[in-house]
Design an enzyme around this catalytic site. Structure first.
Site, PDB file in Angstrom:
ATOM      1  N   ASP A 169       0.852  -1.074  -0.085  1.00 38.91           N
ATOM      2  CA  ASP A 169      -0.114  -0.039  -0.122  1.00 38.91           C
ATOM      3  C   ASP A 169       0.693   1.172   0.008  1.00 38.91           C
ATOM      4  OD1 ASP A 169      -1.785   1.518  -0.140  1.00 38.91           O
ATOM      5  OD2 ASP A 169      -2.811   1.231   2.450  1.00 38.91           O
TER       6      ASP A 169
ATOM      7  N   GLU B 101      -2.460  -0.017  -4.376  1.00 39.26           N
ATOM      8  CA  GLU B 101      -2.417  -0.375  -3.537  1.00 39.26           C
ATOM      9  C   GLU B 101      -2.652  -2.226  -4.282  1.00 39.26           C
ATOM     10  OE1 GLU B 101      -6.045  -2.068  -0.448  1.00 39.26           O
ATOM     11  OE2 GLU B 101      -6.420  -0.472  -1.439  1.00 39.26           O
TER      12      GLU B 101
HETATM   13 MG   LIG Z   1      -2.796   3.610   0.328  1.00 42.86          MG
END
Ligand SMILES: [Mg+2]
Length: 382
Positions: free
Chosen positions: A11, A115
């Site tokens: 992420d 992501e």
């Molecule tokens: Mg993020």
């Protein structure tokens, strides 16, 4: 323990803001807010996102932009930098990051613009120390190729990998070994579990259940009465580390679509058709990159004045053959387009995506003429 998959969730940290900081050469220590025009505090829009420096002022995504301005004004009253944001820029940075991650091999799933999930079990031969080292390596590769900071979580299931990537944010790597889920989840509020909405959390709270382990300790029968059997089963699988470990682009994507708005509405439908074919090429290219096939072709036509129609056709077997979809899209367009009407936007979407490796249909074969047109579907989404 040897049975567990090694899943990675990556992420990017404050992604849009980080891209803007790099692109504009801003000082990352200064608050940056991306969103609608604040109009010196009178703007009516919202904050799209912001960097970590802005977060220290209590600014958050989806907050009214006027509230953000009150907490951290822009010039001449304060140090906040307010920008509208450029999605083209974010798309380009995202593609570079995804290329790095995809380079590992193995199942790959882009879950959103910033992501992704990776199954690295084979890449590291099931070795959790090598898995951790690979995450650290990828983190520095992402930084080297884009200048961006990413957080990584390594765990045996999707949800645990996702929670792990939050654990050392920003710029961290966190590894959760098989068997450690219960300890990791102990004492955490229900809301920390991705997928648990405020309604469920509030309902459980009314029963006096505040944490994940309290919910689990009830057992599926009692918890099922409070929050539903499906939820109860899912929650125990999360705590026991047996929830989904499948990494597949189909977990995140239902369709792939691209569209193009003309600068001036186009009367010449040959020109529109050419653009349509380019879009089909680009969509099928994405499908091939994702490793998926599709069974639904949809052509979207918007005429002058935002009058929008979609026309679709299904084929019996998922395919990724660009010529097949060029043929279908061309026929759909030719049969549906209203003559003499100038076109403002043309779009193509590939839907009913399937993973060809797990597809069950083996006997059916696509034959161009046998597939029938569905009744015209006319929608107004403009
Ligand atoms: Mg993020």
């Amino acid at each position: 323990m040897g049975e567990s998959r090694l899943l990675v969730h990556c992420d990017l940290d404050a992604f849009f803001a980080a891209v803007e900081v790099l692109h504009r050469g801003l000082d990352p220590a200064r608050p940056l807010i991306i969103g609608s025009d604040p109009q010196q505090g009178r703007g009516r829009g919202i904050v799209s996102t912001c960097n970590y420096a802005a977060r220290t002022f209590g600014i958050r995504s989806a907050m009214p932009i006027s509230e953000a301005w009150r907490r951290c004004p822009g010039p001449p009253h304060g140090h906040g930098t307010y920008v509208r944001g450029s999605h083209r820029l974010y798309g380009r940075a995202s593609r570079k990051v995804m290329d790095v991650l995809r380079g590992v091999g193995g199942a790959f799933e882009q879950a959103s613009i910033d992501e992704a999930y990776l199954d690295i079990t084979e890449a590291v031969h099931g070795d959790w120390d090598a898995g951790l080292a690979l995450c650290e390596h990828l983190q520095s590769e992402v930084r080297a190729s884009t200048g961006l900071s990413a957080s990584f979580g390594l765990a045996p299931t999707r949800i645990l990998a996702k929670m792990s990537s939050e654990e050392r944010k920003p710029g961290g790597v966190f590894r959760l070994m098989p068997g450690d889920a219960a300890g990791f989840l102990h004492g955490r509020p229900m809301r920390d579990l991705p997928g648990v909405g405020p309604a469920t959390a509030t309902a459980l709270s009314e029963w006096g259940v505040e944490t994940i382990d309290e919910a689990y300790a009830l057992g599926t029968l009692a918890l099922g009465r409070m929050a539903g059997d499906r939820f109860a089963k899912w929650l125990s699988s999360v705590v026991e580390g047996t929830s989904s470990d499948e990494v597949s682009p189909l977990q995140s994507r239902r369709s792939i679509g691209k569209e193009r708005t003309f600068e001036v509405d186009v009367q010449d439908h040959e020109v529109v058709m050419e653009r349509l074919f380019e879009l089909v090429h680009r969509v099928m290219e994405s499908a091939r990159q994702m490793g998926v096939v599709g069974r639904l072709a949809e052509v979207k036509i918007r005429y002058t004045g935002f009058d929008t129609h979609t026309h679709r056709r299904s084929i019996p077997v998922g395919m990724d053959d660009v010529d097949v979809f060029i043929g279908i899209a061309g026929r759909l367009f030719a049969l549906s387009v209203e003559h003499e009407r100038p076109v403002r936007l043309i779009g193509f979407r590939l839907g009913d995506l399937e993973d060809p490796r797990t597809r069950q249909t083996t006997l059916m074969r696509y034959e161009g003429e046998s597939a029938s047109f569905e009744p015209m579907h006319r929608g107004e989404d403009g």
